[in-house]
Design an enzyme around this catalytic site. Structure first.
Site, PDB file in Angstrom:
ATOM      1  N   HIS A 112       0.807  -1.228   0.000  1.00 39.12           N
ATOM      2  CA  HIS A 112       0.000   0.000   0.000  1.00 39.12           C
ATOM      3  C   HIS A 112       0.834   1.268   0.000  1.00 39.12           C
ATOM      4  CE1 HIS A 112       1.074  -0.231   4.236  1.00 39.12           C
ATOM      5  NE2 HIS A 112       0.752   1.043   4.328  1.00 39.12           N
TER       6      HIS A 112
HETATM    7  C1  UD1 Z   1      -1.606   4.941   6.765  1.00 41.69           C
HETATM    8  C2  UD1 Z   1      -0.243   5.349   7.336  1.00 41.69           C
HETATM    9  C3  UD1 Z   1       0.772   4.272   7.016  1.00 41.69           C
HETATM   10  C4  UD1 Z   1       0.298   2.902   7.467  1.00 41.69           C
HETATM   11  C5  UD1 Z   1      -1.072   2.629   6.873  1.00 41.69           C
HETATM   12  C6  UD1 Z   1      -1.628   1.303   7.344  1.00 41.69           C
HETATM   13  C7  UD1 Z   1       0.222   7.774   7.357  1.00 41.69           C
HETATM   14  C8  UD1 Z   1       0.999   8.843   6.717  1.00 41.69           C
HETATM   15  N1  UD1 Z   1       0.229   6.578   6.731  1.00 41.69           N
HETATM   16  O1  UD1 Z   1      -1.468   4.875   5.347  1.00 41.69           O
HETATM   17  O2  UD1 Z   1       1.973   4.578   7.689  1.00 41.69           O
HETATM   18  O3  UD1 Z   1       1.224   1.944   7.033  1.00 41.69           O
HETATM   19  O4  UD1 Z   1      -1.966   3.682   7.283  1.00 41.69           O
HETATM   20  O5  UD1 Z   1      -2.822   1.000   6.691  1.00 41.69           O
HETATM   21  O6  UD1 Z   1      -0.361   7.984   8.380  1.00 41.69           O
HETATM   22  N2  UD1 Z   1      -9.006   4.684   3.055  1.00 41.69           N
HETATM   23  C9  UD1 Z   1     -10.262   4.106   3.042  1.00 41.69           C
HETATM   24  N3  UD1 Z   1     -10.770   3.663   4.224  1.00 41.69           N
HETATM   25  C10 UD1 Z   1     -10.113   3.763   5.406  1.00 41.69           C
HETATM   26  C11 UD1 Z   1      -8.851   4.365   5.408  1.00 41.69           C
HETATM   27  C12 UD1 Z   1      -8.308   4.802   4.239  1.00 41.69           C
HETATM   28  O7  UD1 Z   1     -10.877   3.984   1.992  1.00 41.69           O
HETATM   29  O8  UD1 Z   1     -10.649   3.317   6.452  1.00 41.69           O
HETATM   30  C13 UD1 Z   1      -8.420   5.141   1.770  1.00 41.69           C
HETATM   31  C14 UD1 Z   1      -8.766   6.593   1.466  1.00 41.69           C
HETATM   32  O9  UD1 Z   1      -8.874   6.708   0.086  1.00 41.69           O
HETATM   33  C15 UD1 Z   1      -7.526   7.330   1.927  1.00 41.69           C
HETATM   34  C16 UD1 Z   1      -6.436   6.325   1.600  1.00 41.69           C
HETATM   35  O10 UD1 Z   1      -7.009   5.052   1.862  1.00 41.69           O
HETATM   36  O11 UD1 Z   1      -7.351   8.559   1.286  1.00 41.69           O
HETATM   37  C17 UD1 Z   1      -5.199   6.498   2.412  1.00 41.69           C
HETATM   38  O12 UD1 Z   1      -5.475   6.471   3.812  1.00 41.69           O
HETATM   39  P1  UD1 Z   1      -4.479   7.202   4.840  1.00 41.69           P
HETATM   40  O13 UD1 Z   1      -4.884   6.955   6.237  1.00 41.69           O
HETATM   41  O14 UD1 Z   1      -4.293   8.625   4.429  1.00 41.69           O
HETATM   42  O15 UD1 Z   1      -3.100   6.487   4.561  1.00 41.69           O
HETATM   43  P2  UD1 Z   1      -2.731   4.943   4.412  1.00 41.69           P
HETATM   44  O16 UD1 Z   1      -2.253   4.716   3.038  1.00 41.69           O
HETATM   45  O17 UD1 Z   1      -3.813   4.067   4.942  1.00 41.69           O
END
Ligand code: UD1
Length: 371
Positions: free
Chosen positions: A206
């Site tokens: 991811h």
């Molecule tokens: C975040 C952490 C990363 C960790 C990962 C574990 C930061 C900078 N990154 O990355 O270190 O390894 O979590 O999963 O904090 N989304 C959903 N549903 C959710 C959550 C996210 O659809 O419940 C999608 C959304 O489109 C969102 C994208 O995932 O914009 C990214 O989510 P985000 O929390 O910003 O970062 P991760 O890539 O999950």
């Protein structure tokens, strides 16, 4: 001592769960609240983990959701500041390296509240990783730094952090693994999926550095498609990875019908389900941080699809191989393991299931007046 524990994203839940349990051993000494920032909000990324880990529901949910880094960080700070002003905690505990970790640290410190960072001192030295920025900002501000290995202590000392703030306690993520290992073993998922022990691989992917650029992502998928001709690869999809697969038209790589060979995509799995699959896998492919540590304790070879790791102890003492993201390198690493070339690895010092107890003992010994 009034404490606020912070969780935000998936890897935080298994780190805070043992801390809550250890705090509960001193009910008259610690009064603690759990705040969920809402960085992760899908059931499969959040509430399912609370159930699996037997965690109490959050007392306060900030509900910030997704956004750009600045938007998400700012929203967490705005909402968490209100909580701090209302609740007036003596201490905030943050874990890991996600945006919620850094945002809550900055907010609390600016209000003069002490902060403890669990999993301090890890460094990839890669400033293109958002997590590295989060780690640096968090550690420089925190009052108590709890580390998973001695190299982390050295990193912090080199950055000028006072020695008395640093405590080597072990790994809380491994506390959770040790506690749930038997429960995960008892699941029947392998049979349900028609898989045999040691005859499949698992995979997670991811990180922006692997999935945002379609060329890089395609190279990784080409490698895995090649390897999956020898054994099925189970690939639970992170929501951002699923979105990019659709956007780039990569669906043809996957086999949703679960035939014997191929890459099998699934929804994000629960903690116990994924532990069950990982403990019996022939190997694991990942760009996650926590999985590098879990496979080291499980003794399962881990091919890390990254150029660097903030957890080098998993390579020097454990079963982790840092391979990068080039197609040939990934294939060669997998074939080498299939050919029997794999390290046995050892479990790092203090990764023994008791890290949270050590943390809480240290907090208990701090005079309330000093806080
Ligand atoms: C975040 C952490 C990363 C960790 C990962 C574990 C930061 C900078 N990154 O990355 O270190 O390894 O979590 O999963 O904090 N989304 C959903 N549903 C959710 C959550 C996210 O659809 O419940 C999608 C959304 O489109 C969102 C994208 O995932 O914009 C990214 O989510 P985000 O929390 O910003 O970062 P991760 O890539 O999950």
């Amino acid at each position: 001592m009034k404490i606020i524990n912070i969780v935000g994203a998936r890897p935080n839940f298994m780190k805070i769960a043992p801390i809550i349990e250890a705090l509960n051993q001193y009910p008259t000494h610690f009064d603690h609240l759990l705040v969920h920032t809402g960085q992760h909000y899908d059931e499969k990324m959040s509430s399912d983990f609370f159930e699996d880990l037997g965690m109490p529901k959050p007392d306060i949910d900030l509900g910030v959701g997704s956004g750009s880094h600045a938007e998400q960080t700012a929203r967490i700070m705005i909402e968490f500041e209100k909580v701090c002003l209302n609740e007036k905690p003596d201490l905030v505990i943050v874990v890991g390296d996600v945006n919620s970790t850094m945002a809550c640290t900055i907010t609390a410190k600016k209000l003069g509240i002490k902060v403890a960072h669990v999993e301090a001192g890890l460094r990839s030295r890669d400033m293109t990783m958002p997590e590295e920025i989060n780690r640096l900002c968090t550690d420089i501000l925190c009052d108590y730094l709890f580390t998973t290995d001695k190299l982390a202590n050295e990193n912090l000392l080199k950055e000028g952090i006072a020695e008395e703030k640093i405590h080597f306690v072990g790994n809380v993520m491994i506390d959770t693994l040790v506690k749930h290992r038997q429960l995960a073993e008892d699941l029947t998922l392998l049979d349900d999926m028609g898989l045999s022990k040691g005859e499949y691989a698992t995979m997670t992917l991811h990180r922006p550095s692997n999935v945002d650029d379609p060329e890089i992502f395609m190279g990784i998928l080409d490698a895995l498609e090649n390897i999956s001709k020898k054994m099925p690869i189970i690939f639970p999809l992170h929501p951002r990875t699923r979105k990019l697969i659709n956007e780039y038209g990569f669906k043809h790589y996957f086999n949703e019908n679960k035939k014997i060979k191929g890459i099998w995509i699934t929804e994000p799995l629960g903690y116990l389900e994924f532990l069950h699959l990982n403990m019996h896998a022939r190997m694991v492919f990942t760009d996650s941080g926590g999985l590098q540590e879990e496979t080291t304790v499980l003794g399962v070879p881990c091919i890390t699809i990254r150029q660097n790791t903030e957890r080098p102890i998993t390579c020097t003492e454990g079963t982790n191989y840092l391979i990068g993201n080039k197609k040939e390198d990934i294939i060669n690493a997998a074939e080498s393991i299939l050919g029997g070339n794999q390290r046995a690895g050892t479990t790092p010092e203090l990764w023994d299931g008791k890290a949270a107890n050590r943390i809480v003992e240290i907090l208990h010994s701090i005079d309330n007046a000093a806080i």
